[in-house]
Design an enzyme around this catalytic site. Sequence first.
Site, PDB file in Angstrom:
ATOM      1  N   PHE A   1      -3.590   4.542  -6.001  1.00 54.19           N
ATOM      2  CA  PHE A   1      -3.219   3.566  -7.028  1.00 54.19           C
ATOM      3  C   PHE A   1      -4.074   2.305  -6.977  1.00 54.19           C
ATOM      4  CE2 PHE A   1      -0.726  -0.176  -8.168  1.00 54.19           C
ATOM      5  CZ  PHE A   1      -0.368   0.132  -9.458  1.00 54.19           C
TER       6      PHE A   1
ATOM      7  N   GLY B   1       0.829  -1.195   0.000  1.00 56.19           N
ATOM      8  CA  GLY B   1       0.000   0.000   0.000  1.00 56.19           C
ATOM      9  C   GLY B   1       0.863   1.244   0.000  1.00 56.19           C
ATOM     10  N   LEU B   2       0.375   2.281   0.657  1.00 61.79           N
ATOM     11  CA  LEU B   2       1.079   3.560   0.731  1.00 61.79           C
ATOM     12  C   LEU B   2       1.477   4.081  -0.644  1.00 61.79           C
ATOM     13  CD1 LEU B   2       3.412   3.283   3.848  1.00 61.79           C
ATOM     14  CD2 LEU B   2       1.273   4.508   3.623  1.00 61.79           C
ATOM     15  N   CYS B   3       0.546   4.006  -1.575  1.00 62.12           N
ATOM     16  CA  CYS B   3       0.854   4.580  -2.871  1.00 62.12           C
ATOM     17  C   CYS B   3      -0.348   5.356  -3.388  1.00 62.12           C
ATOM     18  CB  CYS B   3       1.325   3.519  -3.856  1.00 62.12           C
ATOM     19  SG  CYS B   3       0.336   2.049  -3.833  1.00 62.12           S
ATOM     20  N   GLY B   4      -0.931   6.147  -2.532  1.00 63.22           N
ATOM     21  CA  GLY B   4      -2.012   7.029  -2.940  1.00 63.22           C
ATOM     22  C   GLY B   4      -3.225   6.247  -3.395  1.00 63.22           C
TER      23      GLY B   4
END
Lengths: 296, 134
Positions: free
Chosen positions: A94, A89-92
């Site tokens: 996406f 995760g941690l990709c906006g």
Amino acid sequence: MASLKDLRSRIASVKSTRKITSAMKMVAASKLRRAQDAAEAARPYAERMGTMLGRLATAVGSNEGAPKLLAGTGKDNVHLLVVFTADRGLCGGFNASIVKATRLKAKALAAEGKTVKLICVGRKGADALKREFGDNIVARYTGIEGKKGIDFSSASEVGDKVLALYDEGEFDVCTIFYNKFVSAISQVATAQQLIPFVGEEAAEQEEAAGTSAVYDYEPSEEAILADLLPRNVGVQIFGAMLESSASEHGARMSAMDNATRNAGDMIDRLSIQYNRSRQAQITNELIEIISGAEAL
Amino acid sequence: MTDTTVLELVSPSALLKSEPVEMVVVPGTDGNFGVLPKHSPMISTIRPGVIDIYAGGKVSERIFVAGGVAEVNPERCTILAEEAVPVADLKADEAQARLEQATADLKAASTAHDKANAERALDIARAQIAALTN
């Protein structure tokens, strides 16, 4: 009102968060470069494959003997959706955007009374979709992106699975969902029909303009098509994986850039608050001392 | 300056070669064929084998391909290969290991699909060994 000690520890924690996000941003930036290069390097193959197939498809047309991968099964009752997401995760937005697109499509298909089957590539997609469509997920793949980037063999693994399902008559139409890489800050959730094969427009235009030469085929058109079409599935999946990975790193980079900036703003605000309350405390103490001295 | 045709060798992960050559011999499924400039347009599948690139009437470069498809037109020859390695970089022991692996896979294959895959791998390994021995 937060005490000075509380403020100090908050500032320290935001600072360490900023360190992490900025490190993640830099890692994403360097991975993005590599992923982008890989995606660009893979494009010529996919493009040439596309035009060649388009030409062949128009040559063979809708003959009786056309391969099933081109002509389809003649039905469209069962749809297979292949969803490409990230493992992390941690990709906006996406993962969310691709999952949303898939969910919309799956719901629309279900409303038409069609059966939906899913193949999830990437852990996040499978996690997000399993609550709603848990029973429809036929296969899931994780850890696609290794240390050295994406290998063609992992794409053929997924491709083989899709082809095997198709041969068994498990589905009629296959669509892939992935994020197309536009730039580091922009990715577009894209749906592309994989089976039956849809010809590229470029080849058709060429055909219409009469500019294309007459080709000899060796062995025959049908034999080449039968060889190329399954290969094309693997190539398209490989392309989607590369685009998706470039998009992932791009999305993570901009998300982490934003997070770093936000953390900086927050530290500024907290520092001002900290300084103010420290000054207020000092002033308070002074007033107490002065008024005490005056009272004597 | 003699006539040249543009040879493009593309693998799924990269454009490996794009340069003018005098002649190239491609291992087509129905037999090897040479491509000279102004060759008539054709599309052919490729069996595992060696692409010979000629310069000045001699073989200047030999590249092993594990199958694919070639598109030839008067100006260029585009080869889409699944795997392409210069013959000089092929290792005899690796090819041998591949052959053994493929033979074992073929024995273990239960479904028609696995069997077809193993047979293909076997063909590739055999062609690699053949490429090394001559």
